[in-house]
Design an enzyme around this catalytic site. Structure first.
Site, PDB file in Angstrom:
ATOM      1  N   ILE A  61       2.589  12.485  -3.517  1.00  0.00           N
ATOM      2  CA  ILE A  61       2.011  11.236  -4.018  1.00  0.00           C
ATOM      3  C   ILE A  61       1.758  10.296  -2.845  1.00  0.00           C
ATOM      4  CG2 ILE A  61       2.281   9.276  -5.585  1.00  0.00           C
ATOM      5  CD1 ILE A  61       4.125  10.968  -7.292  1.00  0.00           C
ATOM      6  N   TYR A  62       0.517   9.905  -2.682  1.00  0.00           N
ATOM      7  CA  TYR A  62       0.119   8.977  -1.633  1.00  0.00           C
ATOM      8  C   TYR A  62      -0.112   7.605  -2.260  1.00  0.00           C
ATOM      9  CZ  TYR A  62      -0.722  13.175   1.154  1.00  0.00           C
ATOM     10  OH  TYR A  62      -0.572  14.361   1.816  1.00  0.00           O
ATOM     11  N   ALA A  63      -0.041   6.582  -1.446  1.00  0.00           N
ATOM     12  CA  ALA A  63      -0.407   5.248  -1.939  1.00  0.00           C
ATOM     13  C   ALA A  63      -1.136   4.504  -0.835  1.00  0.00           C
ATOM     14  CB  ALA A  63       0.824   4.477  -2.398  1.00  0.00           C
TER      15      ALA A  63
ATOM     16  N   GLY B 273      -3.770   0.786   0.091  1.00  0.00           N
ATOM     17  CA  GLY B 273      -4.372  -0.487  -0.306  1.00  0.00           C
ATOM     18  C   GLY B 273      -3.388  -1.597  -0.613  1.00  0.00           C
TER      19      GLY B 273
ATOM     20  N   CYS C  42     -14.756  -8.789  -2.696  1.00  0.00           N
ATOM     21  CA  CYS C  42     -14.798  -9.958  -1.812  1.00  0.00           C
ATOM     22  C   CYS C  42     -16.030 -10.823  -2.078  1.00  0.00           C
ATOM     23  CB  CYS C  42     -14.786  -9.536  -0.344  1.00  0.00           C
ATOM     24  SG  CYS C  42     -13.348  -8.562   0.087  1.00  0.00           S
TER      25      CYS C  42
END
Lengths: 549, 549
Positions: A276-278, A280, A42
């Site tokens: 499996i995670y995701a 963002g 950012c």
């Protein structure tokens, strides 16, 4: 336990740190395509503009610290190419050598982020056309500004307008092209009209409602050809027309991916494969106010999701509650903030809503330095339940949106905002804070004490056959008024009732809505069918500006 | 309907305006003892100090406007002397002539405010001893500063420290005497220690834990004799040791008055006589967090109560929900803000509570100009329910306290603060806002992931036979550390476990608590009995400073 994390910025880095705090034994491998994990993306526009002087400032957690303090196996300039879900293995490529190798996992966390969208138009791959995703991009853009004189920014979202400010700061003649008729599409058009004016005042050439259709190399420069037929010459181009979830890996691995491209996850951040995670920018989330699926490429939610994924891997039931679309962006000494639903989203979803506008000061008017802000509150017209808020102005906008964000999280109504007890001293606020004022005004609407009309109706010619009553002073009226209005100053209104026909509706207005409210009360108690034009002449000018583009 | 209002400042003026908005016929008489109704009394210290240059700025609503716009019968320099409840009449005295007359009412609203307390000590009525209640007082004090060189302020509450800043601004040698061992008694002592240092740094002579016992005329000046035996010479004295509810009228009329002097009212602001309402500084209210009766002489609640009284007179069921003690005060470029219960109030009420300290930046550290604030959060140790918060620092303190105020109003827990979605751009905040950080830390304590120890225990010698482990860098350790602590920097901690005895508790600390938290996690996972010193060395120095007075 072998945890493999794809991507090392906000969500990935948060997941890794949290995992280490929960487990001393786990092997935690973080694969990052760029040279730097955990950088402050950012901040990149401000690094390019020179406000952030040192590139090192953007390195939130240096690799050495991630390795020593968190015992992370950080591998940079490497890319995960594919997932073998059956074998629980990934194929990894070393970007500098092209070498490939496999790595096993017990749990995989996908945090690949989102990629700047590059539209398939002629010339899109010419040199001098930049996107902004990682520090290398920022370095290239910073280098491009050296010696350059003219830049074109395609896209007027967060990054587009931040880049505009920063390129002007660098002394460049800057043009900004935005397809929609307004900048900052998440906000309602009339709310950001003052920021469009600010961009123009600072020398940015705004091309709203237009888009690039071709880029051409002309000598050393680039010619941007637009849909309108106009062309702009530039030394370089910044593409900031939005991002697309980086879902290549997920799609190849046949994980569930939503129509708009976001990887689908449950509340614990698990994809359709429980190992499996995701997290963002790559995932689809639920908007808690509307219940609809959305994509929110913002750092705060990404960090939170990273923590939740790590928690869940170690047997904790942490859940992501969804997003509420809180966002803010600065532009020189001004800014725009919002939380919850915009009016255009309410309309798109067919929700029953009402709105009020106000223009309170950031602190007590009697104390030096007060500036006014524009505030718009959306709420359920029957229950008063808060649906969203937008605040644009110089100071105190972040505070009011954060207060609204908590109120929205708590499911509060505008009546609750009447009763909020906020901190008041003359440097900081008002005895009746803008939040209380919003509560008073909106509650008055819900209770029927304070019927409102809207400049959006007026400008769209939906308020016909009404008496439009300007209750400001003759001096204010002479300096500019809504066409077709009659001036009867508030303080003489009671004596002039004979001049106001009772057989058709009255719409009263003043500068910001306060005197208009009193006029509305006076006329209501006299039996008139009357409404106050919410936000007064000030909102009217914003709506008129937004409609003229 | 004849509504008679005693007092024309915050509560009285709000009641009058609201009443007129609800009724065109009601006769509304406002009796104000001073020359100006509806003035900005919170601005008076800044008018005396010259920050607010024009006295007219303090006149919120000029009399003419109250008369024309709201058709109020405003009578200034008049005082209500007594109430005949049976006849529903009041006896009014014209202060300039001494003339008396009676006026009838259907509904009476008492908004007489609170009077500065003048302790019965020798010399209290000498010329040159001022209190600050209305504009005439402010004028006299402003005149007193002309040509004066030395001033003494008695009382270190809001007005006392605001006056100290403003008298320094006027170039006066200023002493401040406060009976309790800290300034700003509503806050906890360690939280305001930095502001005490600020006062000293700006040249104010602080006499904490002392009080004036006598004032003597010495030549042209005044000698202030103190309990400690010390004396201070001054050209004038400002008395700001608190206020007492103005209950004379209520007592004479035999309305119910609480032990501490506040007029007792129900939720609709009715006194024990249903036709008599009371609002503002003169009444006793209920603290919504603790459920105990309190007196809160602040403008925000007064305004709200005024509206509620008027609403109820016209048949509306509006209720005052009680106060939560939200307050803020500025001091040069710093300030202190709070909402809910302080630790000392938790202790006094015998509540089960836990606390955490943190020192986050007001915005992202990588963006220029970030400053750190001290934050203290009090919560229920089992449920995590928020009990109160205090924030002291340069910037962003008002925002965080307002966010906490809404969270408290909504009955939120510290776990809710983990999930709050607040506005983040680098100029305005952090991806993990201080509010989220407070939520993370406090939730970690509730969940048992993050046991904490406190500097207050350390300084009170209640943490004996522990290993005090400083996990900062050797450079930081050398520059100042807690006596008796051992330095093992975080990044080598895992390699140095042999040097840390496992048979006694460890208290880890760093600069602000972040590295101490990681150290605590590492040691916990290694089987140590370990706690993190909340707020780290920074909080320790504040606690030590507060305990040494």
């Amino acid at each position: 336990m072998m945890i493999l994390i794809v991507g090392g910025v906000a969500g990935g880095a948060s997941a890794a740190a949290r995992a280490r705090r929960l487990s001393k034994e786990a092997e935690i491998v973080m694969i990052e395509r760029g040279s730097h994990p955990s950088f402050a993306n950012c901040g990149m526009p401000y690094y390019i503009g020179g406000t952030i002087e040192s590139r090192n400032k953007l390195l939130v957690s240096p690799i050495e610290r991630l390795r020593n303090r968190y015992r992370l196996d950080v591998r940079v300039r490497e890319s995960v190419e594919s997932i073998d879900r059956a074998k629980k293995q990934v194929l990894i490529k070393r970007l500098d050598t092209g070498e490939e190798y496999t790595e096993s996992y017990d749990k995989l966390i996908l945090a690949p982020g989102a990629a700047p969208f590059k539209p398939p138009i002629p010339g899109i791959d010419l040199p001098g056309i930049y996107t902004l995703r990682n520090l290398e991009d920022a370095d290239q853009l910073a280098a491009a500004t050296e010696g350059a004189e003219r830049a074109v920014i395609i896209g007027g979202g967060f990054i587009g307008i931040e880049m505009a400010e920063n390129l002007v700061h660098r002394g460049l003649e800057t043009s900004l092209v935005e397809l929609s008729p307004q900048i900052l599409p998440p906000w309602d058009a009339e709310m950001v009209a003052p920021l469009e004016q600010l961009l123009r005042d600072r020398g940015v050439k705004l091309h709203l409602g237009d888009s690039a259709t071709e880029f051409r190399q002309v000598g050393e420069g680039l010619e941007v050809v637009m849909n309108s037929g106009a062309t702009i010459m530039a030394d370089f181009v910044v593409l900031s027309i939005g991002v697309r979830p980086e879902n290549t890996l997920a799609v190849k691995a046949e994980l569930d991916v939503a129509e708009r491209g976001g990887i689908q996850v449950n509340r614990h951040q698990q994809t359709s494969d429980a190992d499996i995670y995701a997290v963002g920018d790559a995932i689809e989330v639920t908007d808690v106010v509307s219940g609809t699926p959305v994509q929110i490429p913002l750092a705060g939610p990404a960090n939170r999701q990273g923590r939740i994924a790590a928690d869940h891997i170690f047997g904790r039931a942490s859940q992501y509650r969804g997003t509420q679309g809180t966002a803010i962006v600065g532009l020189w000494d001004q800014g725009a903030a919002m939380t919850g639903l915009s009016e255009k989203v309410c309309q798109r979803l067919g929700l029953d809503y009402e709105k009020v506008y106000l223009h309170p000061g950031d602190h007590a008017g009697y104390y030096p330095g007060a500036t006014s802000m524009a505030m718009k509150i959306l709420f359920d017209p029957t229950s008063g339940k808060l649906l969203g808020g937008q605040v644009v102005g110089k100071r105190g906008i972040d505070k009011r949106v954060d207060v609204l964000a908590i109120a929205l999280q708590a499911g509060m109504s505008v009546m609750d905002l009447e009763e909020s007890e906020l901190a008041y001293a003359p440097q900081y606020g008002s005895a009746k804070d803008p939040i209380n004022m919003a509560g008073f005004i909106a509650s008055g609407v819900v209770r029927g004490d304070h019927p409102v009309a809207h400049s959006t109706q007026l400008v769209a010619d939906k308020l016909q056959d009404v008496t439009l009553l300007d209750v400001r002073t003759p001096e204010e009226f002479a300096a500019g008024a809504i066409p077709g209005s009659t001036n009867v100053p508030l303080d003489v209104l009671r004596n002039e009732l004979n001049s106001i026909p009772k057989d058709k509706p009255v719409v009263a207005y003043c500068k910001v809505g306060q005197r208009g409210y009193m006029a509305t009360r006076i006329l209501m108690l006299e039996g008139y069918d009357v409404r106050n034009l919410s936000g007064g002449y000030t909102t009217y000018t914003q709506v008129a500006a937004a409609s003229k583009k």
